[in-house]
Design a protein around this motif. Structure first.
Motif, PDB file in Angstrom:
ATOM      1  N   PRO A 195      -0.065   1.469  -8.606  1.00  0.00           N
ATOM      2  CA  PRO A 195      -0.051   0.979  -7.225  1.00  0.00           C
ATOM      3  C   PRO A 195      -0.811  -0.340  -7.109  1.00  0.00           C
ATOM      4  O   PRO A 195      -1.909  -0.482  -7.641  1.00  0.00           O
ATOM      5  CB  PRO A 195      -0.730   2.098  -6.441  1.00  0.00           C
ATOM      6  N   ILE A 196      -0.214  -1.297  -6.421  1.00  0.00           N
ATOM      7  CA  ILE A 196      -0.805  -2.635  -6.274  1.00  0.00           C
ATOM      8  C   ILE A 196      -0.811  -3.019  -4.797  1.00  0.00           C
ATOM      9  O   ILE A 196       0.203  -2.884  -4.101  1.00  0.00           O
ATOM     10  CB  ILE A 196      -0.016  -3.686  -7.080  1.00  0.00           C
ATOM     11  N   LEU A 197      -1.946  -3.506  -4.335  1.00  0.00           N
ATOM     12  CA  LEU A 197      -2.079  -3.986  -2.964  1.00  0.00           C
ATOM     13  C   LEU A 197      -2.289  -5.489  -3.004  1.00  0.00           C
ATOM     14  O   LEU A 197      -3.263  -5.978  -3.571  1.00  0.00           O
ATOM     15  CB  LEU A 197      -3.256  -3.305  -2.259  1.00  0.00           C
ATOM     16  N   ARG A 198      -1.354  -6.224  -2.417  1.00  0.00           N
ATOM     17  CA  ARG A 198      -1.445  -7.679  -2.392  1.00  0.00           C
ATOM     18  C   ARG A 198      -2.180  -8.132  -1.130  1.00  0.00           C
ATOM     19  O   ARG A 198      -2.002  -7.563  -0.056  1.00  0.00           O
ATOM     20  CB  ARG A 198      -0.050  -8.303  -2.456  1.00  0.00           C
ATOM     21  N   GLU A 199      -2.986  -9.148  -1.297  1.00  0.00           N
ATOM     22  CA  GLU A 199      -3.817  -9.637  -0.203  1.00  0.00           C
ATOM     23  C   GLU A 199      -2.937 -10.256   0.887  1.00  0.00           C
ATOM     24  O   GLU A 199      -2.334 -11.312   0.690  1.00  0.00           O
ATOM     25  CB  GLU A 199      -4.818 -10.662  -0.723  1.00  0.00           C
ATOM     26  N   ASN A 200      -2.863  -9.572   2.022  1.00  0.00           N
ATOM     27  CA  ASN A 200      -2.018 -10.007   3.125  1.00  0.00           C
ATOM     28  C   ASN A 200      -2.689  -9.582   4.429  1.00  0.00           C
ATOM     29  O   ASN A 200      -2.828  -8.400   4.712  1.00  0.00           O
ATOM     30  CB  ASN A 200      -0.628  -9.377   3.005  1.00  0.00           C
ATOM     31  N   LYS A 201      -3.096 -10.560   5.204  1.00  0.00           N
ATOM     32  CA  LYS A 201      -3.819 -10.247   6.443  1.00  0.00           C
ATOM     33  C   LYS A 201      -2.890  -9.763   7.550  1.00  0.00           C
ATOM     34  O   LYS A 201      -3.352  -9.234   8.555  1.00  0.00           O
ATOM     35  CB  LYS A 201      -4.591 -11.471   6.920  1.00  0.00           C
ATOM     36  N   ASN A 202      -1.583  -9.920   7.378  1.00  0.00           N
ATOM     37  CA  ASN A 202      -0.645  -9.543   8.441  1.00  0.00           C
ATOM     38  C   ASN A 202      -0.184  -8.090   8.328  1.00  0.00           C
ATOM     39  O   ASN A 202       0.170  -7.477   9.334  1.00  0.00           O
ATOM     40  CB  ASN A 202       0.583 -10.468   8.406  1.00  0.00           C
ATOM     41  N   GLU A 203      -0.134  -7.542   7.107  1.00  0.00           N
ATOM     42  CA  GLU A 203       0.318  -6.166   6.926  1.00  0.00           C
ATOM     43  C   GLU A 203      -0.227  -5.607   5.623  1.00  0.00           C
ATOM     44  O   GLU A 203      -0.715  -6.355   4.773  1.00  0.00           O
ATOM     45  CB  GLU A 203       1.850  -6.096   6.914  1.00  0.00           C
TER      46      GLU A 203
END
Length: 709
Positions: A651-659
């Motif tokens: 699992p990877i979480l990409r840096e995104n301030k919108n979602e």
């Protein structure tokens, strides 16, 4: 000395004999009036010879010089107690690298993609000398190339000299206690009990695979830690050799005794990215030399017998005629040494062992080396099976000197290995066409690399219609759980930098310079839309599309599957699971209609690989993630289930301030040879849904449970 200078014209050669040897000349030293300096009388008159210890004390006007630096007390170091017990701790030494030699490691771990000021040089070439007691000797220099006998330093260099060079750099190794303690903890937490005396003597497929995965993780972890530190001038990193030395010295290896013929636990076609891997599993003992041989007792004497060779195409006269014949050049002659004269090869050591094997007709293991497609400076090795020497002769090499030649013929009835690699290269070059191709590019240009659709089993023309889509479609974006500002690394995230994304990954870049995942995490953070780094940043590996040449192919009994034309390193990124993000209630509808063949459910329970350093926690998914690739998706939808998979998901979480930008990526668990089907474990569903979702498993693994969900 005037008498030794010839004048023009003829002269009496006997006068040269009157020249005094240099040892008889009168040394000129300063005054010996200083006290405490021993001196010796000069029988020829003049100033006496003054004897000064390299450590001092020194007469007026003299000082210490490299490598003899005087201690503040001007004392000699204490003489070690030879009767004292020897410590079990074996230091991993570092070696200084000559500036004229290539400073990168065997497979490019040094890397040119990162700043030199941030690189951390670990160690020089360490040897493949395995002593009788099992200790791994760090003795090779960077002058030794891949094949010591062919292109490297002669073994005439004494072991004591090499150990002296190692001791000169022991101060560098002493600063690496953090790595040593880390490795100790990792090995203590891993399952290495299997490498008892029985497994060390003879392995099986499982223990060989476990050993290689442990080795590769330690190598990747050492490289990750070292590159985050400042560089040491004149020293290059060799995490591959250091990791091997650690395991060798701890006895974590297998197939210790040399043998003729096949090696237990190693299959024809297995691939390797480091020569040290061949040493650890007993396939080819020397870390550098191209010929491995053993002693065979004959009557009252012993003669050498060749057991394996590594042919990597580095020698000037190596020639690969076809998949069943190999013309192998002998070793020696200093053909690649610019500082030594090229000479005729001699019938000794490895050459003599090959000659003896010709007459005895014993089987010889052949490992072939190729250039690594993902790393121009590295190589990948494939075990091509058993050969026999058919004939030998002496030929003139390109240098004009005599070179021994050996013709080896592959034994019939073995699985194809080298021939498959050669055929794939012909497909890539357009020299030969792939049989059974339905579509040359299933993606219609959506990926950076084409994906072939192939069926050489039956007449089916392709899978059910779907739209190829390389990413995720999320109709209802999820708000981020925590605020995200992204990093400010304009030129790209670098190891050891003050990057906010690196800090979230426990202070290290999760990928190495070859785009390989160092170890699995319960959740990995990549740079995303909120970050200022470019698209080629090392922390965006999963966002640049396919990096290897894949093909979707028709299996014999499991529908369509996925495999690679290229060999895959352990940890290599393969693809992400693309498709439409759906809600859990929608999943229930699909399940009732039995249309969930292309579903990835991150909420399932997945088995964890018991590797050192890998997270032993369940994946920390910020929110339920269910992906349907039935109508739209990428190649990930074709990956079949296996109870002994060679692929795992991350699992990877990409840096995104919108979602909340959550993704699922697939990585190789171990080295995967080309044309090997890629599989992962589909996981388990809750007990109350087990009967509804259970299907018969046909993976064929020895650990097959008989079903999957």
């Amino acid at each position: 000395m005037e008498d030794s200078t010839p004048v023009s014209g003829s002269f009496d050669k006997s006068r040269v004999m009157n020249v005094r040897p240099l040892r008889c000349l009168v040394p000129i030293f300063g005054s010996a009036s200083a006290p405490n300096f021993p001196s010796f009388p000069n029988p020829q008159g003049g100033a006496p010879f003054v004897c000064v210890s390299p450590s001092g004390p020194f007469p007026p006007g003299a000082a210490s010089f490299y490598p003899f630096f005087a201690t503040p007390e001007h004392q000699r170091p204490p003489v070690p107690n030879r009767n004292a017990p020897i410590s079990n701790a074996v230091p991993i030494t570092s070696f200084r690298t000559p500036q004229t030699q290539y400073a990168g490691d065997e497979n490019g771990e040094t890397g040119s993609s990162r700043r030199v000021t941030r690189s951390r040089a670990l160690s020089r070439h360490q040897s493949g000398d395995v002593q009788e007691d099992g200790q791994y000797s760090s003795s090779f220099s960077m002058h030794d190339s891949e094949d010591t006998g062919k292109a490297g330093r002669s073994k005439s260099s004494s072991r004591s000299q090499r150990r002296t060079r190692a001791r000169q750099d022991i101060n560098i190794a002493s600063t690496e206690i953090d790595i040593d303690s880390l490795i100790e903890n990792l090995l203590a937490s891993s399952n290495i009990a299997a490498f008892d005396m029985i497994r060390r003597a003879e392995a099986d497929k499982e223990s060989v695979g476990c050993l290689l995965m442990i080795y590769d993780f330690i190598r990747r972890k050492i490289n990750q830690i070292e590159e985050s530190k400042d560089a040491v001038p004149g020293v290059t990193r060799r995490p591959d050799l250091r990791a091997g030395a650690i395991l060798m010295n701890k006895g974590i290896r297998t197939n210790i005794k040399k043998r003729v013929g096949a090696v237990p636990g190693v299959e024809v076609g297995d691939c390797f990215f480091f020569r040290m891997e061949l040493c650890l599993i007993g396939l080819h003992a020397p870390c550098m030399a191209g010929i491995d041989y053993m002693g065979l007792k004959v009557s009252q004497s012993e003669e050498p017998l060749a057991v394996s060779i590594v042919s990597s195409g580095g020698y000037e006269d190596d020639n690969m005629e076809d998949g069943g014949v190999l013309i192998y050049s002998g070793q020696g002659g200093n053909h690649f040494r610019k500082d030594k004269e090229v000479m005729d090869q001699k019938l000794e050591r490895g050459n003599l062992a090959l000659e003896k094997s010709l007459h005895r007709g014993n089987e010889i293991r052949v490992i072939r080396g190729f250039k690594d497609f993902a790393n121009p400076t590295g190589k990948v090795y494939v075990y091509d099976g058993l050969y026999k020497i058919q004939e030998s002769w002496v030929d003139k090499g390109k240098s004009g000197r005599n070179v021994f030649k050996y013709k080896l013929v592959r034994l019939p009835g073995q699985p194809e290995a080298f021939l498959t690699w050669k055929l794939i290269q012909q497909w890539k070059d357009g020299v030969n066409s792939r049989v059974g191709v339905i579509l040359p590019d299933l993606t219609s240009g959506a990926e950076s690399a084409p994906v072939s659709l192939v069926n050489d089993v039956d007449d089916e023309k392709g899978p059910a219609y779907f739209t190829y889509f390389p990413g995720l479609k999320n109709e209802k974006p999820v708000d981020p759980i925590e605020p995200c500002t992204g990093c400010n690394c304009v030129g790209g995230c670098l190891p050891g930098s003050n990057c906010s994304c690196i800090k979230k990954n426990e202070g290290y870049l999760p990928y190495n310079a070859n785009s390989v995942l160092v170890n699995q995490k319960s959740l990995l953070y990549e740079c995303g839309p909120s970050c200022q780094c470019p698209s080629n940043c090392r922390n965006r590996i999963s966002q640049s599309g396919l990096r290897v040449r894949l093909e979707v192919f028709k299996t014999k009994d499991r529908g369509w599957g996925l495999r690679s034309w290229d060999p895959l390193r352990a940890g290599a990124f393969i693809c992400e699971y693309a498709g439409e993000v759906i809600a859990s209630d929608k999943l229930e509808e699909l399940g009732s209609e039995n249309e969930d063949d292309y579903i990835f459910d991150a909420t399932r329970t997945y088995p964890l690989f018991e590797l050192p350093g890998d997270s032993n926690e369940a994946p920390k998914i910020p929110h339920p993630l269910i992906i349907s690739a039935k109508n739209a998706g990428n190649v990930g939808r074709f990956m079949n289930h296996s109870c002994s998979p060679n692929v795992s998901w991350q699992p990877i979480l990409r840096e995104n301030k919108n979602e909340s930008d959550l993704h699922v990526t697939f990585h190789a668990v171990r080295h995967i040879p080309p044309m090997t089907e890629l599989t992962y474990d589909y996981g388990a569903v809750p007990p109350e849904k087990a009967d509804q979702r259970k299907k018969k498993c046909l993976c064929g693994s020895v650990k097959c449970k008989g079903y999957f969900y």
